[in-house]
Design an enzyme around this catalytic site. Sequence first.
Site, PDB file in Angstrom:
ATOM      1  N   ASP A 216     -31.195   1.496 -22.025  1.00  0.00           N
ATOM      2  CA  ASP A 216     -29.846   1.620 -21.487  1.00  0.00           C
ATOM      3  C   ASP A 216     -29.053   0.454 -22.086  1.00  0.00           C
ATOM      4  OD1 ASP A 216     -27.559   1.220 -20.039  1.00  0.00           O
ATOM      5  OD2 ASP A 216     -28.481   1.459 -18.075  1.00  0.00           O
ATOM      6  N   GLN A 219     -24.625  -2.386 -21.260  1.00  0.00           N
ATOM      7  CA  GLN A 219     -24.131  -3.765 -21.194  1.00  0.00           C
ATOM      8  C   GLN A 219     -24.401  -4.540 -22.469  1.00  0.00           C
ATOM      9  OE1 GLN A 219     -22.176  -5.065 -18.982  1.00  0.00           O
ATOM     10  NE2 GLN A 219     -22.279  -3.317 -17.609  1.00  0.00           N
ATOM     11  N   LYS A 242     -17.009   0.411 -22.249  1.00  0.00           N
ATOM     12  CA  LYS A 242     -17.356  -1.017 -22.109  1.00  0.00           C
ATOM     13  C   LYS A 242     -17.284  -1.712 -23.465  1.00  0.00           C
ATOM     14  CE  LYS A 242     -20.586   0.061 -18.398  1.00  0.00           C
ATOM     15  NZ  LYS A 242     -19.981  -0.306 -17.122  1.00  0.00           N
ATOM     16  N   CYS A 380     -23.619  -1.022  -8.545  1.00  0.00           N
ATOM     17  CA  CYS A 380     -24.496   0.137  -8.808  1.00  0.00           C
ATOM     18  C   CYS A 380     -25.922  -0.309  -9.092  1.00  0.00           C
ATOM     19  CB  CYS A 380     -23.973   0.997  -9.958  1.00  0.00           C
ATOM     20  SG  CYS A 380     -22.445   1.820  -9.578  1.00  0.00           S
TER      21      CYS A 380
HETATM   22  C1  LIG Z   1     -26.470  -1.279 -17.267  1.00  0.00           C
HETATM   23  C2  LIG Z   1     -25.607  -0.072 -17.043  1.00  0.00           C
HETATM   24  N1  LIG Z   1     -26.127   1.144 -17.210  1.00  0.00           N
HETATM   25  C3  LIG Z   1     -25.409   2.260 -17.035  1.00  0.00           C
HETATM   26  C4  LIG Z   1     -24.097   2.204 -16.667  1.00  0.00           C
HETATM   27  C5  LIG Z   1     -23.338   3.470 -16.470  1.00  0.00           C
HETATM   28  O1  LIG Z   1     -22.339   3.599 -17.430  1.00  0.00           O
HETATM   29  P1  LIG Z   1     -21.260   4.756 -17.336  1.00  0.00           P
HETATM   30  O2  LIG Z   1     -20.708   4.712 -15.948  1.00  0.00           O
HETATM   31  O3  LIG Z   1     -20.265   4.406 -18.380  1.00  0.00           O
HETATM   32  O4  LIG Z   1     -21.964   6.038 -17.630  1.00  0.00           O
HETATM   33  C6  LIG Z   1     -23.496   0.964 -16.468  1.00  0.00           C
HETATM   34  C7  LIG Z   1     -22.102   0.865 -15.998  1.00  0.00           C
HETATM   35  O5  LIG Z   1     -21.725  -0.056 -15.311  1.00  0.00           O
HETATM   36  C8  LIG Z   1     -24.273  -0.199 -16.667  1.00  0.00           C
HETATM   37  O6  LIG Z   1     -23.748  -1.411 -16.494  1.00  0.00           O
END
Ligand SMILES: Cc1ncc(COP(=O)(O)O)c(C=O)c1O
Length: 422
Positions: A216, A219, A242, A380
């Site tokens: 993932d 970040q 982001k 989250c």
């Molecule tokens: C580490 C991480 N993974 C996944 C996501 C999810 O990203 P998105 O909402 O753009 O799909 C985020 C968003 O804050 C995140 O910080």
Amino acid sequence: MTIVSSPQTVSTEPELNGFDVHKIRSDFPILAEKVRGKPLIYLDNAATSQKPRAVIDAISHVYEHDYSNIHRGVHTLSERATAAYEESRQKVQRFINADSEKEIIFLRGTTEAINLVAQSYGGANIRAGDEILITGMEHHSNIVPWQMLCERSGAQLKVVPINLNGELLIEQFEQLLCDRTRIVALSHMSNALGTINPVEELITMAHQHNIPVLLDGAQAIPHMAVDVQTLDCDFYAFSGHKLYAPSGIGVLYGKAEYLEAMPPYQGGGDMIRRVTFEKSEYNAIPYKFEAGTPSIADTVGLGAALDYLDDVGMDMIAAHETRLLDYATEQTRQIPELKIIGTAANKGAILSFVLDKVHPHDIGTVLDHFGIAVRAGHHCAMPVMDFFEVPATARASFAMYNTFEEIDSLMAGLKEVIEVFG
Ligand SMILES: Cc1ncc(COP(=O)(O)O)c(C=O)c1O
């Protein structure tokens, strides 16, 4: 609530050779905004970053000159829109050094990318009794899709624990890898703690057991150069918004050998070669995973963001942000009531913290009176909050356009928060 006074700024930022933060700031129109009569200090970049003029202009240009639906038209505008869309794919390929543009799938963002892998790869390969390995620092979007897969398949979710610095316990990771593990999914950099995981080492360990790894990268990718071939990850997920690009566009990188073997994620137009009522023949990758009309202008905007980042240089951005984080961490020492949540040795530009006797939401609200935008909440990542036994944290997250002076204002603002609530 009475705000006593306006925070003062004191520091002068030392020069980083070849990096002109003021020039960069002038490329981001929103940074000239005033909030509550004060210059905006935007420190919520881990949630989403602001957009440079080049990205805003690229989107306008598409709608003003090149807009049409892609891939299906024979007319000039459709050809132009298709060329611009596919050019962005090549830009992403180069930006992350993928072997082929076929390995770049456009979708809405990290969340959709992880759901795609969980549903398509997971649906085809993960069965009752199998295990999926994640970590204790994941964002909900790298937890819930796997839990849903476990519910459907009878597989088990295993979680690698973290320590009180917010670092992954590598020995436990190694121990949890076994012949039942079907996939490892972990964050390259944590949004709640800032921890940067030693992903190359972890991927090597997983590959010794022939287990694919999804990173993932939501970040990590705005803060460092990412080379998917050097990392040797099997999937890499990230969001445009982001990364100084528009929201609504993101990327799943997948090694071609995996993507080719995986069933489609959604059915519809563009992902097929031929359809009859009896049977449909699917398109080649990446189109097999891009059903329906995509976010065309936003994809072009993503390409423009990558051009902009190439011009500035990811290494420069990483160096500037490291200095910002070091400076901010140092400055917090003046505030004994402040406790940093996430003190890993290898950290990205995220400062998550709590203040004695002040709820993070109150921190965010008071700082907003000074024009300072930080995030307050569970980010989250509720399991991370549970682990640190806090309901929430306040989080200041830095980007290439932030300055030492802004950090001074943040610290002064925090002293005011303590004054108001102390
Ligand atoms: C580490 C991480 N993974 C996944 C996501 C999810 O990203 P998105 O909402 O753009 O799909 C985020 C968003 O804050 C995140 O910080």
